[in-house]
Scaffold this motif. Structure first.
Motif, PDB file in Angstrom:
ATOM      1  N   UNK A   1      -5.765  -8.925  50.329  1.00  0.00           N
ATOM      2  CA  UNK A   1      -7.234  -8.638  50.189  1.00  0.00           C
ATOM      3  C   UNK A   1      -7.741  -9.466  51.414  1.00  0.00           C
ATOM      4  N   UNK A   2      -9.038  -9.107  51.969  1.00  0.00           N
ATOM      5  CA  UNK A   2      -9.512  -9.656  52.966  1.00  0.00           C
ATOM      6  C   UNK A   2     -11.055  -9.473  52.459  1.00  0.00           C
ATOM      7  N   UNK A   3     -11.621 -10.809  52.430  1.00  0.00           N
ATOM      8  CA  UNK A   3     -12.968 -10.784  51.917  1.00  0.00           C
ATOM      9  C   UNK A   3     -13.949 -12.127  52.450  1.00  0.00           C
ATOM     10  N   UNK A   4     -15.239 -11.757  52.959  1.00  0.00           N
ATOM     11  CA  UNK A   4     -15.880 -12.861  53.760  1.00  0.00           C
ATOM     12  C   UNK A   4     -16.446 -13.634  52.665  1.00  0.00           C
ATOM     13  N   UNK A   5     -15.780 -14.760  52.181  1.00  0.00           N
ATOM     14  CA  UNK A   5     -16.133 -15.709  51.192  1.00  0.00           C
ATOM     15  C   UNK A   5     -17.371 -16.633  51.976  1.00  0.00           C
TER      16      UNK A   5
ATOM     17  N   UNK B   1     -15.300 -24.703  56.275  1.00  0.00           N
ATOM     18  CA  UNK B   1     -16.111 -25.389  56.927  1.00  0.00           C
ATOM     19  C   UNK B   1     -17.572 -24.297  57.013  1.00  0.00           C
ATOM     20  N   UNK B   2     -17.449 -23.158  56.726  1.00  0.00           N
ATOM     21  CA  UNK B   2     -18.552 -22.310  57.304  1.00  0.00           C
ATOM     22  C   UNK B   2     -19.501 -21.906  56.006  1.00  0.00           C
ATOM     23  N   UNK B   3     -20.710 -21.580  56.357  1.00  0.00           N
ATOM     24  CA  UNK B   3     -21.862 -21.439  55.330  1.00  0.00           C
ATOM     25  C   UNK B   3     -21.139 -20.381  53.963  1.00  0.00           C
ATOM     26  N   UNK B   4     -21.312 -20.477  52.942  1.00  0.00           N
ATOM     27  CA  UNK B   4     -20.855 -19.790  51.776  1.00  0.00           C
ATOM     28  C   UNK B   4     -21.588 -18.565  51.761  1.00  0.00           C
ATOM     29  N   UNK B   5     -20.653 -17.370  51.078  1.00  0.00           N
ATOM     30  CA  UNK B   5     -21.599 -16.081  51.169  1.00  0.00           C
ATOM     31  C   UNK B   5     -21.267 -15.643  49.922  1.00  0.00           C
ATOM     32  N   UNK B   6     -22.505 -15.457  48.998  1.00  0.00           N
ATOM     33  CA  UNK B   6     -22.099 -15.124  47.619  1.00  0.00           C
ATOM     34  C   UNK B   6     -21.676 -13.617  47.429  1.00  0.00           C
ATOM     35  N   UNK B   7     -22.073 -12.861  48.366  1.00  0.00           N
ATOM     36  CA  UNK B   7     -21.684 -11.379  48.227  1.00  0.00           C
ATOM     37  C   UNK B   7     -20.254 -11.415  48.354  1.00  0.00           C
ATOM     38  N   UNK B   8     -19.669 -12.060  49.350  1.00  0.00           N
ATOM     39  CA  UNK B   8     -18.328 -12.038  49.674  1.00  0.00           C
ATOM     40  C   UNK B   8     -17.429 -12.543  48.707  1.00  0.00           C
ATOM     41  N   UNK B   9     -18.078 -13.661  47.829  1.00  0.00           N
ATOM     42  CA  UNK B   9     -17.240 -14.105  46.632  1.00  0.00           C
ATOM     43  C   UNK B   9     -17.346 -13.237  45.816  1.00  0.00           C
ATOM     44  N   UNK B  10     -18.460 -12.688  45.572  1.00  0.00           N
ATOM     45  CA  UNK B  10     -18.570 -11.549  44.183  1.00  0.00           C
ATOM     46  C   UNK B  10     -17.578 -10.432  44.558  1.00  0.00           C
ATOM     47  N   UNK B  11     -17.449  -9.875  45.711  1.00  0.00           N
ATOM     48  CA  UNK B  11     -16.310  -8.664  45.972  1.00  0.00           C
ATOM     49  C   UNK B  11     -15.202  -9.223  45.918  1.00  0.00           C
ATOM     50  N   UNK B  12     -14.863 -10.449  46.077  1.00  0.00           N
ATOM     51  CA  UNK B  12     -13.642 -11.165  45.876  1.00  0.00           C
ATOM     52  C   UNK B  12     -13.004 -11.138  44.317  1.00  0.00           C
ATOM     53  N   UNK B  13     -14.261 -11.432  43.477  1.00  0.00           N
ATOM     54  CA  UNK B  13     -14.148 -11.532  42.195  1.00  0.00           C
ATOM     55  C   UNK B  13     -13.612  -9.959  41.667  1.00  0.00           C
TER      56      UNK B  13
ATOM     57  N   UNK C   1     -19.272 -22.159  40.092  1.00  0.00           N
ATOM     58  CA  UNK C   1     -20.594 -21.177  40.461  1.00  0.00           C
ATOM     59  C   UNK C   1     -20.634 -20.633  39.085  1.00  0.00           C
ATOM     60  N   UNK C   2     -21.997 -20.487  38.714  1.00  0.00           N
ATOM     61  CA  UNK C   2     -22.468 -20.008  37.534  1.00  0.00           C
ATOM     62  C   UNK C   2     -22.177 -18.440  37.413  1.00  0.00           C
ATOM     63  N   UNK C   3     -21.880 -18.055  36.331  1.00  0.00           N
ATOM     64  CA  UNK C   3     -21.507 -16.559  36.071  1.00  0.00           C
ATOM     65  C   UNK C   3     -22.835 -15.819  36.374  1.00  0.00           C
ATOM     66  N   UNK C   4     -23.988 -16.073  36.114  1.00  0.00           N
ATOM     67  CA  UNK C   4     -25.236 -15.351  36.259  1.00  0.00           C
ATOM     68  C   UNK C   4     -25.390 -15.056  37.911  1.00  0.00           C
ATOM     69  N   UNK C   5     -25.006 -16.146  38.764  1.00  0.00           N
ATOM     70  CA  UNK C   5     -25.088 -15.957  40.230  1.00  0.00           C
ATOM     71  C   UNK C   5     -24.230 -14.715  40.727  1.00  0.00           C
ATOM     72  N   UNK C   6     -22.984 -14.692  39.855  1.00  0.00           N
ATOM     73  CA  UNK C   6     -22.079 -13.731  40.555  1.00  0.00           C
ATOM     74  C   UNK C   6     -22.471 -12.391  39.992  1.00  0.00           C
TER      75      UNK C   6
END
Length: 837
Positions: free
Chosen positions: A45-49, A68-80, A368-373
């Motif tokens: 799997x390759x995701x832009x977390x 070390x880079x800025x966190x990306x919520x959309x990438x982390x949601x797809x990761x999940x 990270x809160x569930x609602x944010x994801x």
């Protein structure tokens, strides 16, 4: 030493110590946070977390730590979503029933400095085999889900293509990746840019806009969309009035002012999220006049812009997005993962035999809160979900699985999995999952209207699907325009009225002025908006027409009253001529017949009959033979008849006036039958002229469409002008000669004086043909042809009534004047009169 290098060194030392400890302690498997899962078969799997910002030039070959880079919520949601899908498959009793599916996931924050992660996926036990039978090559995974962007896919895809490792992207839409010669094992679960651009073009056409701007980023996704947009609108009425490619140095304010100055009210923004945000925030700041913004799927449901309270100032936003599919159970999965017992996890490690792998770490991700994801933009969630299931179904078939068990799991080569992926055809969440020959799925898009201060914010107003057939729907009455206006006008020129053609007055085809189509032309907008097409030969049209009308076919019908009257007259003439011929034959030896010319009068009567046979060919649809016979009979035989009258007149004048003065000429005339010799010579010359006319310029059927706009007159032309004039010239020359001879004999004895009869017949001849030629010049109707036939018949009637009827009257009603004594008395009286003069 930089902090990143220290962290990597610590990972290596920790891995070394753990490998050493492995000799003395029992084996213990641990998962490196959420990034790995052990299983019988492993997928990648390759995701832009995280998302890397501006990169700097490196001084050493060190991979970028995405942590070390800025966190990306959309990438982390797809990761999940991928983790959720794998768990769901492993819990399934029918899909891969006795096989556990594992994964190896990497944080891919840049396509330039993430290659160690990619090389890990294509390796086996840390090695990449570059020689030997490629079918025997083993790899860490049998397939990979990702990456997200088109640029990333184009960068890393070649590494997977070498050994045909399936690479299933959930967000790369560049049409370049559909080339199977270059990317044979690349597939995707999102539609291509080609489908999206086609959808955008149809929306523009539905609202009849043709003056649009296109704004793109300088990445593969945007550039591919721009190229496809240019190609798609080539055969449409849409003009690309302004194009802008955004980068870090772009002046958004100047770009927007230039677009506004061109009168463009529709802007297609096919760019990345960050560029779209900067552009629209600039539009708000400079108070740009409201526009229609068509958003590409990269930012069509952007959470930051949609929450901006001033977004309504920019105008109307129509976003193109994939049809979102819910993922039942995903929220529960995320909730469980948030509160998982951290004691069961090992921090920043693989297992007791592997060393730490970079970009498999995320600080505080589990907090990270569930609602944010679950409340994040779900546009690409189903794409990740279906990509994981595609690999699972392919493995299910490759392992010959049933609903209860699978064959023994051995090393499944990726190229075999690829073969089954290409044949995929299954239903997931009531959606058909399949791929075409290019590895592309069917398109299923929606167009959403942004409605600030309204619930729901995004309203679906149209759809576009390509499976099982292409279907496009747009509910126009659901679209509310800025300031409650009607559909905004975004055209270079006002549309032409019906019957007008466009005349392009700019480099853009949609900039034009309008010209009205002329007579006998029309504009067919379904074929061309710029050309007035000519009507067919059998059609006509008024000025400014949009279609042609069938012409009325006009010719002389046999059943018309005038035609019937004329045919009766023509038949009567023939009957009358035959009757006179019979009567003259019975009274052949009488003085009246001899004074009329004797044998020559019979030739005249026969020629008159034959000269009028042509008048019967003026009726009905003209055929080639009709056109020839109409005039050729009259021209030749009427000329022979006039020749007889001419030589007859000359002979009488010669007897009474020239015999005494020119005895030798008269004796020669009598000796050699001068009248027949002249008649023969002139007839032969005229016959040659007629043959030349028919040989080199034969009359033929002619459809006259110029005389009347709504009629086609079926007629005959005269053939070649020169040859036809030559044939007619013989007739007209002879008529003048005949008139002269008749004038010379005006004072001859009454019984031999033919001046009045010849003059009357020639006057009738001239009047008939002058009337015809005058009518032909003034009007070209079907009755002009009848007037031609009337001129022929009247010319013949003139000779009959002036030359033969008086003699017939004497034969029938005054037989006392048809004696030798009576004629001798008239001659003596004329001789005495001449002698006194």
């Amino acid at each position: 030493m930089p902090a990143s290098q220290k962290a990597m060194l610590h990972c290596v030392l920790l891995g070394f110590l753990l490998s050493c400890v492995g000799y003395f302690v029992p084996e213990h498997n641990c998962e490196a946070s959420e990034f790995t899962l052990q299983g019988d078969v492993k997928i990648g799997g390759i995701f832009p977390v995280h998302s890397a910002g501006d990169l700097v030039i490196q001084s050493s070959p060190v991979a970028l730590e995405c942590l070390t880079q800025p966190f990306l919520m959309q990438g982390y949601e797809l990761f999940q979503v991928m983790r959720f899908a794998v768990e769901e498959i492993n819990n399934s009793s029918t899909l891969l029933p006795n096989v556990s599916l594992g994964y190896e996931i990497f944080d891919f924050c840049t396509d330039a400095q993430n290659f160690p992660s990619i090389l890990n996926l294509v390796s086996h036990n840390g090695r990449i085999k570059v020689r030997g039978n490629q079918k025997d090559n083993r790899h860490n995974v049998v397939g990979v889900v990702g990456p997200f962007g088109s640029s990333e896919s184009l960068t890393i895809a070649p590494l997977f293509m070498m050994n045909l490792i399936p690479l299933i992207s959930y967000g790369s839409s560049s049409y370049t990746l559909s080339n199977k010669l270059i990317y044979p094992s690349f597939l995707r679960t999102v539609p291509t840019n080609k489908d999206e651009i086609q959808f955008i073009v149809q929306i523009i056409q539905q609202f009849q806009w043709n003056w649009v701007a296109f704004i793109a980023s300088q990445d593969e996704y945007s550039q591919d969309g721009l190229d496809l947009f240019r190609k798609t609108i080539q055969d449409t009425s849409i003009c690309l009035a302004s194009v802008h490619e955004l980068n870090t140095k772009s002046n958004f304010e100047d770009i927007l002012h230039k677009i506004d100055s061109l009168g463009i009210n529709v802007i297609v923004v096919f760019s990345l999220e960050d560029d779209a945000r900067s552009l629209l925030k600039t539009a708000i700041r400079i108070n740009l006049r409201p526009k229609v913004w068509i958003a590409g799927d990269a930012w069509s449901m952007d959470p930051i812009l949609s929450e901006d309270p001033e977004i309504k100032k920019v105008g109307t936003i129509l976003g193109i997005t994939m049809n979102n599919m819910g993922l039942p159970g995903f929220e529960d999965f995320v909730y469980r993962s948030r509160f998982k017992d951290e004691a069961d996890e090992c921090e920043n490690c693989m297992n007791d035999t592997d060393e730490q792998i970079c970009n498999q770490a995320c600080e505080n991700c589990t907090s990270i809160k569930t609602e944010e994801i679950v409340n994040n933009n779900p546009t690409f969630s189903f794409s990740v979900y279906s990509a994981v299931y595609t690999l699972a179904y392919a493995l299910h078939n490759a392992l010959n699985c049933t609903n209860t068990s699978c064959s023994q799991v051995e090393d499944v080569p990726p190229y075999l999995v690829l073969q089954y992926i290409r044949k995929s055809n299954f239903t997931l969440q009531n959606r058909q999952i399949k791929y075409d020959a290019n590895g592309d799925p069917p398109a299923s898009y929606a167009v959403v209207l942004w409605r600030p201060e309204t619930d729901p914010f995004f309203l679906t107003v149209g759809t576009y699907d390509t499976y099982p057939t292409v279907q496009f729907t747009l509910i126009k009455n659901l679209v509310t325009w800025y300031e409650n206006r009607s559909v905004p006008f975004s055209n270079c020129s006002v549309e032409c009225e019906a019957g007008f053609a466009r005349v392009q007055n700019s480099v853009h085809k949609c900039c034009f002025h309008c010209n009205k189509c002329t007579v006998n032309t029309y504009i067919n907008t379904s074929v061309s908006l710029y050309t007035c097409a000519s009507c067919k030969v059998d059609e006509w049209s008024e000025e400014g027409s949009t279609s042609c009308i069938k012409r009325t076919i006009v010719y002389l019908y046999h059943s018309e009253p005038l035609s019937v009257v004329f045919l009766v007259c023509a038949a009567s003439f023939i009957v009358l001529s035959i009757t006179i011929t019979v009567l003259f034959a019975i009274n052949y030896n009488t003085p009246v017949v001899k004074s009329a010319g004797g044998n020559m009068c019979f030739l005249m009567l026969v020629c008159l009959i034959l000269s009028n046979i042509g008048v019967f060919f003026y009726f009905g649809v003209p055929q080639p033979a009709d056109c020839v016979l109409r005039n050729i009979f009259f021209i030749f035989f009427y000329t022979v008849c006039l020749s007889c009258m001419a030589v007859r007149s000359f002979q009488i004048v010669s007897v009474f006036k020239m015999a005494a003065k020119f005895p030798k000429i008269h004796s020669w005339w009598v000796k050699y039958n001068g009248q027949w010799l002249c008649l023969a010579v002139y007839s032969v010359l005229h016959l040659i002229a007629c043959w030349t006319w028919l040989q080199f310029g034969m009359p033929k059927p002619y459809n006259d469409t110029a005389s009347f706009k709504d009629q086609t007159i079926l007629s005959c032309d005269i053939g070649t002008v020169v040859t036809s004039i030559l044939a007619w010239l013989f007739l007209w020359f002879l008529s003048v000669v005949c008139f002269c001879f008749s004038y010379m004999g005006k004072d001859l004895p009454k019984n031999y004086n033919e001046a009045k009869s010849i003059t009357f017949s020639l006057v009738l001849f001239y009047l008939g043909w002058i009337a015809y030629f005058t009518a032909y010049i003034v009007s070209r109707g079907q009755y002009v042809q009848l007037l031609n036939a009337v001129a022929q018949l009247s010319s013949s009637y003139g000779i009959i009534f002036s030359f033969f009827i008086p003699r017939t009257y004497i034969i029938v009603f005054q037989p006392n004047k048809n004696t030798q004594a009576y004629f001798q008395t008239k001659i003596q009286t004329y001789t005495q009169t001449i002698s006194r003069m």
